[in-house]
Structure formats: structure tokens, C-alpha cells
Write an enzyme that holds these catalytic residues in place. Structure first.
Site, PDB file in Angstrom:
ATOM      1  N   SER A  54     -36.120  21.576 -10.660  1.00 27.05           N
ATOM      2  CA  SER A  54     -36.209  20.401  -9.780  1.00 27.05           C
ATOM      3  C   SER A  54     -37.462  20.464  -8.903  1.00 27.05           C
ATOM      4  O   SER A  54     -38.005  21.549  -8.643  1.00 27.05           O
ATOM      5  CB  SER A  54     -34.974  20.328  -8.876  1.00 27.05           C
ATOM      6  OG  SER A  54     -33.799  20.309  -9.650  1.00 27.05           O
TER       7      SER A  54
HETATM    8  N1  SAM Z   1     -31.407  24.404 -10.462  1.00 22.43           N
HETATM    9  C1  SAM Z   1     -32.321  24.548 -11.557  1.00 22.43           C
HETATM   10  C2  SAM Z   1     -33.561  25.315 -11.185  1.00 22.43           C
HETATM   11  O1  SAM Z   1     -33.707  25.722 -10.030  1.00 22.43           O
HETATM   12  O2  SAM Z   1     -34.395  25.508 -12.079  1.00 22.43           O
HETATM   13  C3  SAM Z   1     -32.661  23.248 -12.229  1.00 22.43           C
HETATM   14  C4  SAM Z   1     -31.484  22.603 -12.809  1.00 22.43           C
HETATM   15  S1  SAM Z   1     -31.796  21.494 -14.114  1.00 22.43           S
HETATM   16  C5  SAM Z   1     -32.308  20.082 -13.216  1.00 22.43           C
HETATM   17  C6  SAM Z   1     -30.089  21.192 -14.566  1.00 22.43           C
HETATM   18  C7  SAM Z   1     -29.448  22.331 -15.306  1.00 22.43           C
HETATM   19  O3  SAM Z   1     -28.059  22.041 -15.436  1.00 22.43           O
HETATM   20  C8  SAM Z   1     -29.979  22.513 -16.723  1.00 22.43           C
HETATM   21  O4  SAM Z   1     -30.436  23.830 -16.877  1.00 22.43           O
HETATM   22  C9  SAM Z   1     -28.762  22.239 -17.591  1.00 22.43           C
HETATM   23  O5  SAM Z   1     -28.713  23.012 -18.770  1.00 22.43           O
HETATM   24  C10 SAM Z   1     -27.627  22.587 -16.652  1.00 22.43           C
HETATM   25  N2  SAM Z   1     -26.323  22.026 -16.987  1.00 22.43           N
HETATM   26  C11 SAM Z   1     -26.011  20.806 -17.486  1.00 22.43           C
HETATM   27  N3  SAM Z   1     -24.673  20.683 -17.633  1.00 22.43           N
HETATM   28  C12 SAM Z   1     -24.129  21.850 -17.209  1.00 22.43           C
HETATM   29  C13 SAM Z   1     -22.797  22.343 -17.097  1.00 22.43           C
HETATM   30  N4  SAM Z   1     -21.735  21.629 -17.450  1.00 22.43           N
HETATM   31  N5  SAM Z   1     -22.617  23.589 -16.615  1.00 22.43           N
HETATM   32  C14 SAM Z   1     -23.683  24.356 -16.237  1.00 22.43           C
HETATM   33  N6  SAM Z   1     -24.946  23.947 -16.338  1.00 22.43           N
HETATM   34  C15 SAM Z   1     -25.178  22.706 -16.798  1.00 22.43           C
END
Ligand code: SAM
Length: 207
Positions: free
Chosen positions: A53
């Protein structure tokens, strides 16, 4: 560089959050080939079709949660591990962060990045974070970095009374929502439009 981001944040979020963002080196959480862009205030690709993000969004979400030292925090959507590392700095050595990621390759990426940044109080797990992480519940704070069709009930249930949850909600139009659990139930605050990748899972989108 790092100062540019701090300049953007100053006056918009608390000094505590700015100091935490200053201490966590974002360049250690992006793929090596794009390290020169690490301090641009925008999301960056981290592989597997996912992003880290934008710094202002990490700061805003941490600020809304009012994270204090010693808290136990659940972070859903570990991605690169950067957001978890900033939260870990805010909870300090007495606090603990549990961070859950759906994609195994990103679990490995985040663990490697957190180790390189010498972050000790984050436990990264692989699984469907839309179900929360009941093993370690209840939580003081829950941070969700992927958008859900509605606020997942298990996440609300895993909050302590007085606890707070921040989550983007919606598909075409997404809004950042802050949820506080009170003695009586749940209070919601809306904090404007955002753009996040989908939360994919039982209580998220079924993709
Ligand atoms: N917080 C992260 C960082 O600091 O890099 C960025 C997050 S990214 C915008 C969203 C993440 O949520 C992705 O890596 C995606 O694979 C994960 N995601 C999506 N659905 C999910 C779920 N049900 N459980 C865990 N992770 C999930």
C-alpha cells in the site's frame, strides 16, 4: 527519499505514526529491482498480482486505529510485511502482531523482509484472514489491507470490547470504515474512498 514521505505525512497523522514510519525502511519490503521507487507515495507491485500500500494509506490506517504500546494486533493481508512492521513498531516490544496472508509465496516474501528489517514481534501465518485468526483472539486492534464486500462477522467477533478494526469495504466504490466494539455493540465511522485489492475468502469475495 524517506524525508519526502515524512513531509507529506506531517500535519495529517500523529507524530507517533510518523516516527514509526521513519524507523521502518520501506526499501526492504519491495522487490530489489524497484527499490529506487520505495519512497514514492504510491502502491508498488510486490508480485503475485498484489501491491504494497501507499505510505500515506498505511499511515492513515495506523492513525485511525490509535495503536498503543503493548497491544495485540491482527493484520489481515500481510503482502510484503511492511504494514505489519509499522504496526509492530507502534505496539513496541511488549506488543504482538499476528499477520495473515492468503498467498504462500507472499508469506515467504514477508518473512524474509521482516527478518532483514530485524522485526521480532510479528508472527506471519498463511490462511484465509477473512475468517480472522481465532487461535489468538480477542484483539485490541484489527487492520485489514484488502477490500471486503461487507465487514466480515468473524473479525467483529474477534475484537475486544473497546477494540477497533479498520477495513476497506466495497467493490467498484470502496470506502475505508473504522469499527469500534462497545459494550452495546459496534459503532461505525466512514473515512472516504480508497482503492484496495480484494479480500478473497469465505467472508470476502469468492473469486
Ligand atoms: N499490507 C501489505 C503490505 O504492507 O505490503 C499490502 C497488502 S495488499 C494491498 C493485500 C494483501 O491481502 C495481498 O497480499 C493479498 O494476497 C492479501 N489477501 C487477500 N485476501 C486475503 C485473505 N482472505 N486472507 C489473507 N490475505 C488476503
Amino acid at each position: 527519499m524517506r524525508d519526502d514521505i515524512i513531509g507529506i505525512l506531517r500535519g495529517n497523522v500523529s507524530d507517533r505514526v510518523i516516527e514509526a514510519m521513519w524507523r521502518v525502511p520501506r526499501e526492504l519490503f519491495v522487490p530489489r529491482r524497484i527499490r529506487h521507487t520505495a519512497y514514492e507515495d504510491r502502491p508498488l507491485p510486490i508480485g503475485e498480482g498484489q501491491t504494497i500500500s501507499a505510505p500515506h494509506m498505511v499511515a492513515m490506517m495506523c492513525d485511525l486505529l490509535e495503536i498503543a504500546e503493548g497491544m495485540k494486533v491482527l493484520d489481515v493481508g500481510t503482502g510484503s510485511g511492511y504494514h505489519a512492521a509499522v504496526i509492530a513498531d507502534l505496539v513496541g516490544p511488549e506488543g504482538q502482531v499476528y499477520s495473515i496472508e492468503r498467498i504462500p509465496e507472499l508469506v515467504l516474501f514477508a518473512k524474509k523482509n521482516l527478518e532483514a528489517a530485524e522485526v521480532k514481534n510479528v508472527t506471519v501465518l498463511q490462511g484465509d484472514g477473512s475468517r480472522g485468526l481465532p487461535e489468538y483472539a480477542p484483539y485490541d486492534r484489527i487492520n485489514v489491507a484488502a477490500t471486503a464486500p461487507k465487514i466480515p462477522e468473524p473479525l467483529k467477533e474477534q475484537l475486544k470490547v473497546g477494540g477497533k478494526l479498520v477495513i476497506p469495504v466495497g467493490s467498484c466504490y470502496q470506502e475505508l470504515v473504522l469499527v469500534e466494539r462497545t459494550q452495546e455493540g459496534f459503532e461505525l465511522e466512514h473515512h472516504g474512498g480508497v482503492v484496495f485489492v480484494p479480500l478473497v475468502g469465505d467472508h470476502g469475495f469468492h473469486i
